[in-house]
Design an enzyme around this catalytic site. Structure first.
Site, PDB file in Angstrom:
ATOM      1  N   CYS A 113       0.788  -1.134   0.088  1.00  0.00           N
ATOM      2  CA  CYS A 113       0.031  -0.086   0.053  1.00  0.00           C
ATOM      3  C   CYS A 113       0.724   1.360  -0.043  1.00  0.00           C
ATOM      4  O   CYS A 113       0.604   2.230  -0.846  1.00  0.00           O
ATOM      5  CB  CYS A 113      -0.957   0.018   1.100  1.00  0.00           C
ATOM      6  SG  CYS A 113      -2.243   1.339   1.215  1.00  0.00           S
ATOM      7  N   CYS A 114       1.898   1.281   0.826  1.00  0.00           N
ATOM      8  CA  CYS A 114       2.864   2.232   0.952  1.00  0.00           C
ATOM      9  C   CYS A 114       3.643   2.360  -0.490  1.00  0.00           C
ATOM     10  O   CYS A 114       3.912   3.493  -1.048  1.00  0.00           O
ATOM     11  CB  CYS A 114       4.045   2.273   1.984  1.00  0.00           C
ATOM     12  SG  CYS A 114       3.288   2.725   3.809  1.00  0.00           S
ATOM     13  N   CYS A 194      -0.946   8.280   7.800  1.00  0.00           N
ATOM     14  CA  CYS A 194      -2.288   8.235   7.194  1.00  0.00           C
ATOM     15  C   CYS A 194      -3.370   7.875   8.439  1.00  0.00           C
ATOM     16  O   CYS A 194      -2.669   7.069   9.095  1.00  0.00           O
ATOM     17  CB  CYS A 194      -2.331   7.141   6.144  1.00  0.00           C
ATOM     18  SG  CYS A 194      -1.078   7.310   4.628  1.00  0.00           S
ATOM     19  N   CYS A 197      -3.252   3.893   9.500  1.00  0.00           N
ATOM     20  CA  CYS A 197      -1.964   3.364   9.970  1.00  0.00           C
ATOM     21  C   CYS A 197      -1.508   4.384  11.454  1.00  0.00           C
ATOM     22  O   CYS A 197      -0.599   4.170  11.610  1.00  0.00           O
ATOM     23  CB  CYS A 197      -0.998   3.166   9.030  1.00  0.00           C
ATOM     24  SG  CYS A 197      -1.691   2.195   7.916  1.00  0.00           S
ATOM     25  N   CYS A 220       7.590   3.747   5.977  1.00  0.00           N
ATOM     26  CA  CYS A 220       6.729   3.710   4.674  1.00  0.00           C
ATOM     27  C   CYS A 220       7.730   3.402   3.436  1.00  0.00           C
ATOM     28  O   CYS A 220       7.162   2.851   2.631  1.00  0.00           O
ATOM     29  CB  CYS A 220       6.037   4.844   4.426  1.00  0.00           C
ATOM     30  SG  CYS A 220       6.987   6.336   4.026  1.00  0.00           S
TER      31      CYS A 220
END
Ligand code: SF4
Length: 239
Positions: A113-114, A194, A197, A220
């Site tokens: 995702c990062c 984010c 997280c 990240c």
């Protein structure tokens, strides 16, 4: 990096904070970009940048997962500091549709995702820049504990003017210049990324405790090289 550039970098030895930013933004004018999350401590570096050159490019990675408070704070800081070079960078829509169609990838594979929401967009945004500047501090610990003011990664010079700053230094600079605070810091968030997280918590002793809490993930990935290696400190790269 050429030997001439290495000589130039040696001339920055012993400088930090705004004293380091000034020659960097002068010597690499048009080739240097700041990367900022507009998080809990971001105002300090952005204030220094505004004092040197408010038109400096500032890259903000809008992952689509930020707290609304961060987006609001960004607008407030940009206005207060007179920053005119802020670039809001978003992930590739087709990639998101293919690999994170329901927006829950962070639960299944946070590293990926990062990668698609931060690392790839940043690499795209940095095309044409030779120098990146960020506000990481050694006191944040883990991989940041040995941070150098100058390092090299993926062919770019990375500059960390605040590497030696403590939590007290940050607070003192905020107070001295009457800088606005991120609203989430007032309800217990010490480090802010984010929304999915980031949990409230953290302290000067463990600033990033609320980031990816309980997962073992601490970064990240935007501060690592393409192949996942730590950035090489300049002092070691020169030998
Ligand atoms: S911090 Fe979380 S939501 Fe943001 S890009 Fe990384 S995994 Fe995704």
């Amino acid at each position: 990096m050429s030997s001439l550039e290495k000589q130039i970098f040696e001339s920055y030895a012993g400088l930090e904070g705004q004293q380091l930013l000034e020659p960097i933004l002068r010597d690499f004018h048009g080739r240097a970009a700041v990367v900022s999350s507009f998080g809990a401590e971001s105002a300090v570096l952005l204030h220094m940048v505004s004092q040197v050159d408010p038109s400096t490019p500032v890259i903000f990675l809008d992952t689509g997962k930020h707290f609304w408070e961060t987006i609001s704070y960004r607008a407030k800081l940009v206005d207060r500091l007179g920053l005119t070079g802020v670039r809001v960078i978003t992930p590739d829509k087709a990639l998101l549709a293919a690999q994170d169609p329901d927006g829950t990838l962070h639960k299944k594979n946070a590293d990926h995702c990062c990668h698609i929401r931060k690392t790839l967009p940043l690499e795209r945004a940095l095309a044409g820049f030779d120098v990146t500047i960020s506000g990481r501090k050694r006191y944040h610990g883990a991989a940041r504990a040995t941070l150098d003011f100058l390092s090299i990664g993926d062919g770019r010079l990375k500059v960390e003017p605040l590497a030696g700053f403590s939590a007290l230094d940050i607070a003192a600079h905020m107070k001295a210049h009457d800088l606005p605070t991120h609203p989430l810091t007032e309800i217990g968030y010490f480090s802010i990324g984010c929304e999915p997280c980031t949990l409230p918590g953290g302290s000067a002793a463990d600033p990033r405790a609320g980031r990816w809490a309980g997962t073992g993930k601490t970064e990240c990935g935007i501060h690592w090289t393409h192949n996942g290696q730590a950035i090489t400190p300049l002092s070691r790269a020169a030998h």
